[in-house]
Design a protein around this motif. Structure first.
Motif, PDB file in Angstrom:
ATOM      1  N   ARG A  61     -81.941  34.509  82.700  1.00 58.23           N
ATOM      2  CA  ARG A  61     -80.479  34.548  82.668  1.00 58.23           C
ATOM      3  C   ARG A  61     -79.974  34.271  81.260  1.00 58.23           C
ATOM      4  O   ARG A  61     -80.347  33.296  80.607  1.00 58.23           O
ATOM      5  CB  ARG A  61     -79.918  33.505  83.661  1.00 58.23           C
ATOM      6  N   GLY A  62     -79.118  35.154  80.777  1.00 64.91           N
ATOM      7  CA  GLY A  62     -78.506  34.980  79.471  1.00 64.91           C
ATOM      8  C   GLY A  62     -79.377  35.393  78.302  1.00 64.91           C
ATOM      9  O   GLY A  62     -79.003  35.186  77.151  1.00 64.91           O
ATOM     10  N   VAL A  63     -80.542  36.017  78.560  1.00 63.28           N
ATOM     11  CA  VAL A  63     -81.458  36.412  77.491  1.00 63.28           C
ATOM     12  C   VAL A  63     -81.778  37.899  77.637  1.00 63.28           C
ATOM     13  O   VAL A  63     -82.130  38.358  78.726  1.00 63.28           O
ATOM     14  CB  VAL A  63     -82.769  35.593  77.542  1.00 63.28           C
ATOM     15  N   MET A  64     -81.667  38.645  76.543  1.00 61.49           N
ATOM     16  CA  MET A  64     -82.018  40.060  76.581  1.00 61.49           C
ATOM     17  C   MET A  64     -83.515  40.214  76.784  1.00 61.49           C
ATOM     18  O   MET A  64     -84.306  39.481  76.196  1.00 61.49           O
ATOM     19  CB  MET A  64     -81.602  40.740  75.283  1.00 61.49           C
ATOM     20  N   PRO A  65     -83.941  41.166  77.607  1.00 68.23           N
ATOM     21  CA  PRO A  65     -85.368  41.423  77.791  1.00 68.23           C
ATOM     22  C   PRO A  65     -85.991  41.927  76.495  1.00 68.23           C
ATOM     23  O   PRO A  65     -85.296  42.393  75.601  1.00 68.23           O
ATOM     24  CB  PRO A  65     -85.405  42.498  78.878  1.00 68.23           C
ATOM     25  N   GLY A 163     -77.147  44.009  84.367  1.00 71.07           N
ATOM     26  CA  GLY A 163     -76.881  43.708  82.966  1.00 71.07           C
ATOM     27  C   GLY A 163     -76.088  42.422  82.773  1.00 71.07           C
ATOM     28  O   GLY A 163     -76.229  41.740  81.749  1.00 71.07           O
ATOM     29  N   LEU A 164     -75.259  42.065  83.753  1.00 72.32           N
ATOM     30  CA  LEU A 164     -74.501  40.815  83.657  1.00 72.32           C
ATOM     31  C   LEU A 164     -75.425  39.615  83.496  1.00 72.32           C
ATOM     32  O   LEU A 164     -75.072  38.624  82.859  1.00 72.32           O
ATOM     33  CB  LEU A 164     -73.648  40.608  84.917  1.00 72.32           C
ATOM     34  N   LEU A 165     -76.615  39.724  84.088  1.00 76.41           N
ATOM     35  CA  LEU A 165     -77.546  38.589  84.067  1.00 76.41           C
ATOM     36  C   LEU A 165     -78.092  38.327  82.671  1.00 76.41           C
ATOM     37  O   LEU A 165     -78.600  37.240  82.403  1.00 76.41           O
ATOM     38  CB  LEU A 165     -78.704  38.847  85.034  1.00 76.41           C
ATOM     39  N   THR A 166     -77.992  39.314  81.769  1.00 77.06           N
ATOM     40  CA  THR A 166     -78.513  39.129  80.413  1.00 77.06           C
ATOM     41  C   THR A 166     -77.430  38.700  79.424  1.00 77.06           C
ATOM     42  O   THR A 166     -77.725  38.441  78.262  1.00 77.06           O
ATOM     43  CB  THR A 166     -79.158  40.435  79.901  1.00 77.06           C
ATOM     44  N   LEU A 167     -76.176  38.650  79.865  1.00 76.06           N
ATOM     45  CA  LEU A 167     -75.077  38.346  78.954  1.00 76.06           C
ATOM     46  C   LEU A 167     -75.104  36.893  78.473  1.00 76.06           C
ATOM     47  O   LEU A 167     -75.390  35.982  79.236  1.00 76.06           O
ATOM     48  CB  LEU A 167     -73.729  38.587  79.636  1.00 76.06           C
ATOM     49  N   CYS A 168     -74.770  36.721  77.207  1.00 77.23           N
ATOM     50  CA  CYS A 168     -74.461  35.384  76.701  1.00 77.23           C
ATOM     51  C   CYS A 168     -72.956  35.188  76.880  1.00 77.23           C
ATOM     52  O   CYS A 168     -72.145  35.857  76.235  1.00 77.23           O
ATOM     53  CB  CYS A 168     -74.841  35.265  75.230  1.00 77.23           C
ATOM     54  N   GLU A 172     -70.665  37.120  74.165  1.00 78.66           N
ATOM     55  CA  GLU A 172     -70.506  38.502  74.587  1.00 78.66           C
ATOM     56  C   GLU A 172     -69.403  38.698  75.616  1.00 78.66           C
ATOM     57  O   GLU A 172     -69.225  39.810  76.120  1.00 78.66           O
ATOM     58  CB  GLU A 172     -71.833  39.023  75.156  1.00 78.66           C
ATOM     59  N   CYS A 173     -68.680  37.645  75.931  1.00 78.24           N
ATOM     60  CA  CYS A 173     -67.602  37.742  76.907  1.00 78.24           C
ATOM     61  C   CYS A 173     -66.342  37.087  76.358  1.00 78.24           C
ATOM     62  O   CYS A 173     -66.408  36.139  75.577  1.00 78.24           O
ATOM     63  CB  CYS A 173     -67.984  37.037  78.222  1.00 78.24           C
ATOM     64  N   ILE A 174     -65.208  37.616  76.764  1.00 80.24           N
ATOM     65  CA  ILE A 174     -63.918  36.962  76.518  1.00 80.24           C
ATOM     66  C   ILE A 174     -63.525  36.257  77.812  1.00 80.24           C
ATOM     67  O   ILE A 174     -63.375  36.895  78.853  1.00 80.24           O
ATOM     68  CB  ILE A 174     -62.846  37.985  76.113  1.00 80.24           C
ATOM     69  N   THR A 175     -63.381  34.944  77.743  1.00 80.40           N
ATOM     70  CA  THR A 175     -63.105  34.168  78.947  1.00 80.40           C
ATOM     71  C   THR A 175     -61.616  34.207  79.274  1.00 80.40           C
ATOM     72  O   THR A 175     -60.778  33.847  78.448  1.00 80.40           O
ATOM     73  CB  THR A 175     -63.549  32.703  78.753  1.00 80.40           C
ATOM     74  N   LEU A 176     -61.291  34.637  80.475  1.00 81.89           N
ATOM     75  CA  LEU A 176     -59.904  34.688  80.920  1.00 81.89           C
ATOM     76  C   LEU A 176     -59.526  33.458  81.727  1.00 81.89           C
ATOM     77  O   LEU A 176     -58.378  33.018  81.699  1.00 81.89           O
ATOM     78  CB  LEU A 176     -59.674  35.949  81.775  1.00 81.89           C
ATOM     79  N   ASN A 177     -60.483  32.921  82.449  1.00 86.79           N
ATOM     80  CA  ASN A 177     -60.239  31.733  83.281  1.00 86.79           C
ATOM     81  C   ASN A 177     -61.410  30.791  83.077  1.00 86.79           C
ATOM     82  O   ASN A 177     -62.517  31.032  83.566  1.00 86.79           O
ATOM     83  CB  ASN A 177     -60.112  32.125  84.753  1.00 86.79           C
ATOM     84  N   ASN A 178     -61.185  29.737  82.332  1.00 84.74           N
ATOM     85  CA  ASN A 178     -62.279  28.875  81.862  1.00 84.74           C
ATOM     86  C   ASN A 178     -62.736  27.913  82.953  1.00 84.74           C
ATOM     87  O   ASN A 178     -62.401  26.731  82.959  1.00 84.74           O
ATOM     88  CB  ASN A 178     -61.841  28.115  80.614  1.00 84.74           C
TER      89      ASN A 178
END
Length: 340
Positions: A61-65, A163-168, A172-178
């Motif tokens: 989770r959170g790591v690119m293969p 692909g969501l599982l590899t995101l940091c 790599e995301c803009i948080t809308l609701n923290n």
């Protein structure tokens, strides 16, 4: 996407589908080549990866293969009118081999051990009939015609969900609701492009997260304001010929998508003829179908109706995201994406 690649490569290494074909001896080709494709209603995007390690690809989770991009390119589907999808694949390899760079390995389709194509539509028996294009793609047939050893078709939002599982989440995301996501809780994603894609993920102790496709973009559009109700009537009339139901149902992607932006603008012109900018109207009418949404978005700062169309679109997008939250309770994360 990489979860599917991992499974396919593991089956090949264990001999479940026979041994992978030997690579061309006269070519500078890495041990494993994997082709990833994102094939939507408007565009086809390809990336060729090389993977130099033995054994199964492990996802964290959170790591690119592991793996490196060898070559990537995208194509507009409208440039291949009257041709087959395999012609785009062949063009990709022709463009790859035209590059005069010693650091880029030459390769043919037959050098690729596995291809995973994320496609815009529901997949059944490795075949997809596109929701927004007059195409039927068969993974087995594509393999036969191109020489790729194995071609796996997955719904585009299934690929996106994995692909969501590899995101940091921090970079790599803009948080809308923290709000901190809950471990092992459901996840969901909603994203407009040529259509409106949706998916959700659930977790179990054996397989980890599993992603499931959804055709939620074809669910009923639910108007919220008086103007939305008027717009629903406009959409019913516009798409009456495409709906066999006497009630002339309208799906939410008629509004929340790229073409939806154009639909909303057309509605607003009928409601406010006094606000129509004649110069923009002429450009809009003359534009190709897939260029109209871009025109509306680019002129939102100078055209009142364009600005209102984008606001209507954004409001309906937010409403549908809220519906996704209610349906799937995604306390592991609700993600908004898209390819407009």
């Amino acid at each position: 996407f990489f979860s599917w690649i991992r499974r396919i490569m593991t089956h090949q290494q264990r001999g479940n589908d026979g041994d992978a074909p030997p690579l061309s001896p006269n070519r500078k080709v890495p041990k494993y080549l994997m082709l990833g494709g994102d094939v939507g209603g408007s565009n086809a995007r390809f990336k060729l990866y090389q993977y130099l390690h033995e054994g199964e690809i492990e996802l964290r989770r959170g790591v690119m293969p592991p793996g490196d991009v060898v070559f990537e390119k995208w194509y507009r589907n409208s440039d291949f009118e009257g041709k087959q999808f395999v012609d785009i694949v062949k063009q990709f390899f022709a463009d790859l081999n035209a590059i005069e760079d010693p650091n880029v390995p030459t390769a043919q389709a037959k050098d690729v051990q596995v291809a995973c194509l994320a496609v815009a539509g529901p997949v059944s028996h490795n075949t997809v009939t596109f929701s927004n294009r007059d195409w039927v793609l068969d993974g087995h047939q594509i393999a036969q015609e191109t020489g790729i050893h194995k071609v796996c078709m997955v719904n585009d939002f299934v690929a996106l969900g994995y692909g969501l599982l590899t995101l940091c989440l921090k970079t790599e995301c803009i948080t809308l609701n923290n709000v901190e996501p809950q471990d092992e809780a459901p996840m969901a994603c909603v994203g407009p492009g040529t259509g409106l894609g949706e998916c959700f993920l659930t977790h179990d102790s054996f397989d980890g997260y599993m992603c499931f496709e959804s055709e939620g973009g074809h669910a009923e559009y639910a108007p919220r304001t008086d103007k939305d109700i008027q717009m629903l009537g406009f959409m019913k009339d516009k798409f009456a010929a495409k709906c066999s139901s006497p009630n002339r149902r309208v799906s939410v992607e008629r509004i929340v998508s790229g073409p939806g932006i154009a639909n909303v603008y057309e509605f607003l012109e009928t409601q406010h003829p006094e606000k129509v900018d004649p110069e923009f109207h002429d450009k809009f009418v003359a534009a190709a179908h897939d260029k109209k949404p871009q025109l509306v978005a680019e002129n939102a700062a100078s055209c009142e109706l364009c600005d209102e169309a984008m606001n209507v679109f954004a409001g309906a997008f937010g409403s549908e995201a809220g519906v996704a939250g209610l349906k799937w309770m995604p306390f592991g994360g609700l993600f908004l994406t898209g390819g407009l």
